[in-house]
Structure formats: structure tokens, C-alpha cells
Design an enzyme around this catalytic site. Sequence first.
Site, PDB file in Angstrom:
ATOM      1  N   ARG A 126       0.871  -1.336   0.538  1.00  0.00           N
ATOM      2  CA  ARG A 126       0.029   0.429  -0.185  1.00  0.00           C
ATOM      3  C   ARG A 126       1.375   1.418  -0.424  1.00  0.00           C
ATOM      4  O   ARG A 126       2.045   1.437   0.469  1.00  0.00           O
ATOM      5  CB  ARG A 126      -0.980   0.519   1.375  1.00  0.00           C
ATOM      6  CG  ARG A 126      -1.954   1.057   1.393  1.00  0.00           C
ATOM      7  CD  ARG A 126      -3.230   1.621   0.371  1.00  0.00           C
ATOM      8  NE  ARG A 126      -4.250   0.997   0.719  1.00  0.00           N
ATOM      9  CZ  ARG A 126      -5.162   2.280  -0.076  1.00  0.00           C
ATOM     10  NH1 ARG A 126      -5.278   1.162  -1.319  1.00  0.00           N
ATOM     11  NH2 ARG A 126      -5.969   2.537   0.517  1.00  0.00           N
ATOM     12  N   THR A 143      -8.792   1.261  -8.916  1.00  0.00           N
ATOM     13  CA  THR A 143      -8.480  -0.298  -8.895  1.00  0.00           C
ATOM     14  C   THR A 143      -8.630  -1.517  -9.543  1.00  0.00           C
ATOM     15  O   THR A 143      -9.688  -1.995 -10.657  1.00  0.00           O
ATOM     16  CB  THR A 143      -9.026  -0.431  -6.880  1.00  0.00           C
ATOM     17  OG1 THR A 143      -9.131   0.114  -6.464  1.00  0.00           O
ATOM     18  CG2 THR A 143      -8.844  -2.285  -6.896  1.00  0.00           C
ATOM     19  N   THR A 148      -4.206  -0.195  -7.155  1.00  0.00           N
ATOM     20  CA  THR A 148      -4.645   0.210  -7.258  1.00  0.00           C
ATOM     21  C   THR A 148      -3.632   1.544  -7.383  1.00  0.00           C
ATOM     22  O   THR A 148      -3.764   2.071  -7.637  1.00  0.00           O
ATOM     23  CB  THR A 148      -6.079   1.216  -6.492  1.00  0.00           C
ATOM     24  OG1 THR A 148      -6.917   1.800  -6.722  1.00  0.00           O
ATOM     25  CG2 THR A 148      -5.999   1.208  -5.074  1.00  0.00           C
ATOM     26  N   ASN A 202      -6.402   4.416  -6.661  1.00  0.00           N
ATOM     27  CA  ASN A 202      -7.514   4.672  -6.217  1.00  0.00           C
ATOM     28  C   ASN A 202      -8.699   5.353  -6.606  1.00  0.00           C
ATOM     29  O   ASN A 202      -9.195   4.639  -7.965  1.00  0.00           O
ATOM     30  CB  ASN A 202      -7.036   6.008  -5.278  1.00  0.00           C
ATOM     31  CG  ASN A 202      -8.341   6.341  -4.396  1.00  0.00           C
ATOM     32  OD1 ASN A 202      -9.269   5.132  -3.846  1.00  0.00           O
ATOM     33  ND2 ASN A 202      -8.524   7.259  -3.879  1.00  0.00           N
ATOM     34  N   ASP A 240      -7.992   8.781   0.601  1.00  0.00           N
ATOM     35  CA  ASP A 240      -8.385   7.630   1.351  1.00  0.00           C
ATOM     36  C   ASP A 240      -7.737   7.625   2.634  1.00  0.00           C
ATOM     37  O   ASP A 240      -8.605   7.007   3.431  1.00  0.00           O
ATOM     38  CB  ASP A 240      -7.338   5.879   0.863  1.00  0.00           C
ATOM     39  CG  ASP A 240      -8.488   5.478  -0.308  1.00  0.00           C
ATOM     40  OD1 ASP A 240      -9.904   5.769  -0.726  1.00  0.00           O
ATOM     41  OD2 ASP A 240      -8.155   4.445  -0.655  1.00  0.00           O
ATOM     42  N   SER A 293      -7.928   1.109   3.454  1.00  0.00           N
ATOM     43  CA  SER A 293      -7.958   0.600   2.363  1.00  0.00           C
ATOM     44  C   SER A 293      -9.354  -0.885   2.208  1.00  0.00           C
ATOM     45  O   SER A 293      -9.371  -0.364   3.945  1.00  0.00           O
ATOM     46  CB  SER A 293      -7.171  -0.292   1.525  1.00  0.00           C
ATOM     47  OG  SER A 293      -7.721  -1.532   0.454  1.00  0.00           O
ATOM     48  N   SER A 294     -10.383  -0.305   1.408  1.00  0.00           N
ATOM     49  CA  SER A 294     -11.044  -1.679   1.556  1.00  0.00           C
ATOM     50  C   SER A 294     -10.844  -2.828   0.379  1.00  0.00           C
ATOM     51  O   SER A 294     -11.779  -3.848   0.430  1.00  0.00           O
ATOM     52  CB  SER A 294     -12.538  -0.936   0.790  1.00  0.00           C
ATOM     53  OG  SER A 294     -12.816  -0.341   1.421  1.00  0.00           O
TER      54      SER A 294
HETATM   55  O1  DON Z   1      -7.741   0.856  -1.768  1.00  0.00           O
HETATM   56  C1  DON Z   1      -9.260   1.203  -1.346  1.00  0.00           C
HETATM   57  O2  DON Z   1     -10.093   0.849  -0.625  1.00  0.00           O
HETATM   58  C2  DON Z   1      -9.301   2.161  -2.420  1.00  0.00           C
HETATM   59  N1  DON Z   1      -8.032   3.044  -3.019  1.00  0.00           N
HETATM   60  C3  DON Z   1     -10.161   1.265  -4.302  1.00  0.00           C
HETATM   61  C4  DON Z   1     -10.464   1.829  -5.266  1.00  0.00           C
HETATM   62  C5  DON Z   1     -11.169   1.651  -6.492  1.00  0.00           C
HETATM   63  O3  DON Z   1     -11.252  -0.119  -5.960  1.00  0.00           O
HETATM   64  C6  DON Z   1     -11.400   1.912  -6.681  1.00  0.00           C
HETATM   65  N2  DON Z   1     -12.036   1.366  -8.015  1.00  0.00           N
HETATM   66  N3  DON Z   1     -13.481   1.337  -9.043  1.00  0.00           N
END
Ligand code: DON
Length: 609
Positions: free
Chosen positions: A143, A416, A434, A436, A458, A487-488
Site C-alpha cells: 500500500r 483498482t 489501485t 485509487n 483514502d 483500504s477496502s
Molecule cells: O484502497 C481502496 O479501498 C480504494 N483506493 C480502492 C479504489 C477502487 O477500488 C477504485 N476502483 N473502482
Amino acid sequence: MVKQYKQPAGINHGAEERSHQNCFSTFPLQSKSMKYPSVFLFVLAATLVLETGCNEPAKIVLNPYEYTAQKRVTGFRGAVVSAHPLASKVGLMILQQGGNAIDAAIATQLALAVVYPGAGNIGGGGFMVAHLRDTGALAIDFREKAAAAATRDMYLDEQGDPVPRLSRMGHLSAGVPGTVAGLFASLKYAKLPFAQLIQPAIDLAEKGFVLTAAEAGSLNHTQEAFNQYNTSPTAFVNRAGWKAGDTLVQMELSETLKRIRDKGKEGFYEGETARQIVAEMNKGNGIISLNDLKNYEAVERKPKEFDYKGFRIISMPLPSSGGIILEQCLKMIENRDIEKMGFLSPRSVQLMTEVERRAFADRAVYMGDEDFVKVPVKTLTGEAYLKERMADFIPGKAGSSASVGAGNIIPESEETTHLSVADQWGNMAAVTTTLNDSYGSKTVVSGAGFLLNNEMDDFSIKPGVPNMYGAVGNQANAIEPGKRMLSSMTPTLVLHNSEPYLVLGTPGGTTIPTSVFQTLVDMIDFGLSPADAVNAPKFHHQWLPDELYIEKDFPPGIADSLKAMGYTLTQRNSIGRTEVIKIGKTKSGKGYIFEAVADKRGDDSAEAY
Ligand code: DON
């Protein structure tokens, strides 16, 4: 009336939120063919024989000027699913060359950085969860981190209000990239030399590949932002507008990839590439320094592991909230006979919505980078706590985020893209990475040809202020130098009877853990096939805003029942792009059968042999 989900101004959430992504929904589910002119045809890979489910051999040629995406395929020696047909084929080639799941994951990720610039990346970060036959489960955290000069209030004005777009666009929105460090951290589990794994990506960047309609539309959609956040010309802008079949060549990116091939991690974090990143920072008030880059390390973490109805789930721990949310959601439904409620019935959707609401309330209050804050993970995933969280659940009646809130914790002692790979030796790898937002910060490192992330958004830039996915946070996820933003992302593996069973994951911001949750429940509890589970209409609740998001093909009758229970429904174009590999044993019990499924929602493509 169902409300329409409105994307925040100036933000493109990625393919699943783009209106032009529908260009692909007309392709048949099983197989779609995209033909392009082959004037400069070159063939990167040898022809290979694909063993299909019907045992009919089929030839696959990796040709960047004419390629075919497959939505579902079976094989006996390995499988790869990713967001782009060429990247999946690169992964398959590497398996064919004797590579294991980690080799294929590395090569696929590098190819995605070229052919899928909206999310595939070397300027972003992500997570790998793997399970190796010999050594078991592992998780690699690459990350992005806040730069050393980052401060808690760096995106607020003098009145303490967020400055519009500052954490989402341009140089200051970028965290220190982690992807290249992640690739090298995973290399110790690979078999093939790195030069072999990166070469297809170099060739694709140097010689070019044709754009799909979705990618062309997406680049055009972002052209204005590219012009606004770059001072030098970038390969991504075509003044006349891109169209399907145009060739995208990325010479600067190919030079950067060659430096990484020749100098390893230092080819990115030190020397010329590092100098180019810092020079780019200086053009736009960015704060990433040479030291930030040199000091960046990927970290190996203990995966988040737990059992659900006899299945062993292996997912990502903090700094992703994904594994914890997944565990909370599954454990809150485990003893409630959801299978009897029926797939996509008002009762099952309501139950799943209410557990999602509770898990996201806990995310907002308690979760952040454990290297910086104490997170009560054991309590949050404890049986007694989760039972208590569901004490106010009323079947048939919408809960309320105002009254649910986060759980009471007694302090403990103490844009992502996802790719899935499985190989013939029983190794599995799930990688979600990602930038983001789609194309991240929109800023390309001049001379180096890659996009920088906008992952700083984030963080919780101010308590209670939603990020671009509407997620709120507080102190636990506040900005600190060197800290990783919450993050998710939820790359996930499943074992059954200690054998490989599933590899899955998806993009989609905060919808990631809920999509993984629903895909697992659809397969484990409702017995859906991987293809049906992947393509089933998804729904999503994240505590705040107190709205139930439903995909556009969500059944209207079920939506009406949920409205009658008191839910506010908001329709979104699409949610996630889930890539699944289901693994079974052959009749003899000696080999594996791989069923690889790519989501219908994008250009995603599955390969197996
Ligand atoms: O880390 C995360 O949770 C977000 N930055 C993820 C972003 C994401 O999934 C964008 N895609 N659709």
C-alpha cells in the site's frame, strides 16, 4: 422511485461507473471477439493449446493487435483472470513457461500497468494474498504511504475546510507508490527470473497494443483532466480522440520498465526514475522526496484467516479493512440460516445489508494502519461482540445508521484492479492493486510515462468528511508521515478440506468487501455457479450515507419489498468487477480442474489451460 447514484463532480470511479462502459455489455457472455487491424502485427507468445471444459483443444495467440476476451473457461493446469485480455494471456504464457502462480501474478500485474492504465499501475499500490502448497498462506502489503512531509490537515484551508479536489487530483494527492516494491517482495516465492516476467510488459509498452472501446472512451473522458494536471505531453492524450482499434504506444513507460528490469527495485525507487518522480513533484506542489522513495518497503503481514461453514477464508489484514469487514459480515450471518431465505430474496438481501451497515460503522471509527494506531481487531471479529452488534436487528424493518453507530469496544489488552491466479501445483494468488480513482491523480511522471496514484484521499482528511467513495473516518485513519491509508481492497482465497477452492477479488472502492462477501455467500450458501455469482446483481450498504445501493439490473420486485421495509434505495450503473477461479479435484484425485470466470461488467478476461 429509485434514486440515481450521482458520481461526485470531477470524479470518475472507474469503468464500472462510466456510462460508456455499456459498449461492452452487448457482447455474449461466454466469448467476445474484438478484431483490430493488424498492420504492425507482432506475436508476443507462442501458440498454445487450451484444454476447454469439453476437452477440445483451442489455440490462443497473444497478439496485441487482435485479441479475444473470454468470460468463462476451464482448464487442468492453471488459470488467470484479470481486467484485460492481454494481461490474462501474459499470465497464462508465464504459467506455460513453467512459472508458478506468483510468477504469473507478477507478469499479469506488470502487463496491466501497460494495457490497463486506468488502474493497472506501477505508480500505485495494493495487496497480494497467496497460498502456497509448501509454505501456506501469506499476505504482502505494498500500500502507498504518506510522504514524510505530510501533515494531518494538509488538505484543509485556513478555516479548516477541505480544499476541493486537493486530495484527489494532481501531485499532492499522491502517496509514495508501493507496487514495484510489492512485486520484488513477492519475487522470493516465484520461480522464473524477473527479466522474463517483465518482458511482455516492456514489449506491450514499446510496440503498442490496440485499445478496446471501453479504454478509448475512458481515455477520452479523462483528456481534460490529463491536460489540467500535466505540464508535459502524455501518451494518454490524443487530441483527435481515441477510438477502438487505435494503437497506444508508451515509449517512456517502456524505458522505466527496462530500468526496473535491469536495476531491480532500485530502478524505480532510486536513480533516474526517482529523480523524475521528484522533478514531477516540484512542478505541482507535490511532497514526495528522494528519501521517501528510497525508504519505501513492502511488508509481509499475517493474513486475516477464519472459518466460515467449513471453509477456510484467507484475506487481507490491515491496512485494508477488507478482511475484517468480510469476517464480520460472514460471522454475523453464519447462524441465521440464510440459505433458507433464498438467493436475492428480500429477507436475505435485508440481512446482508444490515451486517454490511454494522461492519462499515466499525470501519469508520476503529480502523487504520496498525503500524500507527491500535485497532481492536480481536474484539471487532469476536463472537460475543458480533452477536451483540446484531441484537437490534429486526427482520423486515430497515435499520438506521443514526441509531446503529459503531459498536462499543472495551479496550483490548493488548481505481483498482484485481487479478486471480491458480497453478497446477496447488498455489493460488489474489492481487488487488489501485491508483485509487480511475487514472489516479491524472498526473503522469514526465519522462517516466506512468500515472501517479491519488491514494491520499483514502485517509480521513478531516473527521466525518467523506472520501470519494463516501466513506468517513476519524483519528484512526488520520494522515501521519509514513502511515498507510486505510483500504477496502479484499483479495481473498478459500480452502476447502485444506485444498485450494477459490481465488477471488474485485475493484470498486468501498463496495469491494461487500461484493466479495456476496460472491462468497452466493456460492457457499446459495450454491450458485461462479459465473452466476460473479454476474449476479450486487447491492451495497456502507453505514453512511444511510442508503442501500443497488445495481441497475437488481430485480425491481425485490427493490420494492426493501423500500417497503424502510430502505432508501439508490441505483448505480454497476458494482465491482469480480474475478473468480474455482478449483476442484480431477476424478483421479491427483490433479486440479480450474473454472476461471471474468466479470461481465468490463473487458475482463479469463484464461486457463
Ligand atoms: O484502497 C481502496 O479501498 C480504494 N483506493 C480502492 C479504489 C477502487 O477500488 C477504485 N476502483 N473502482
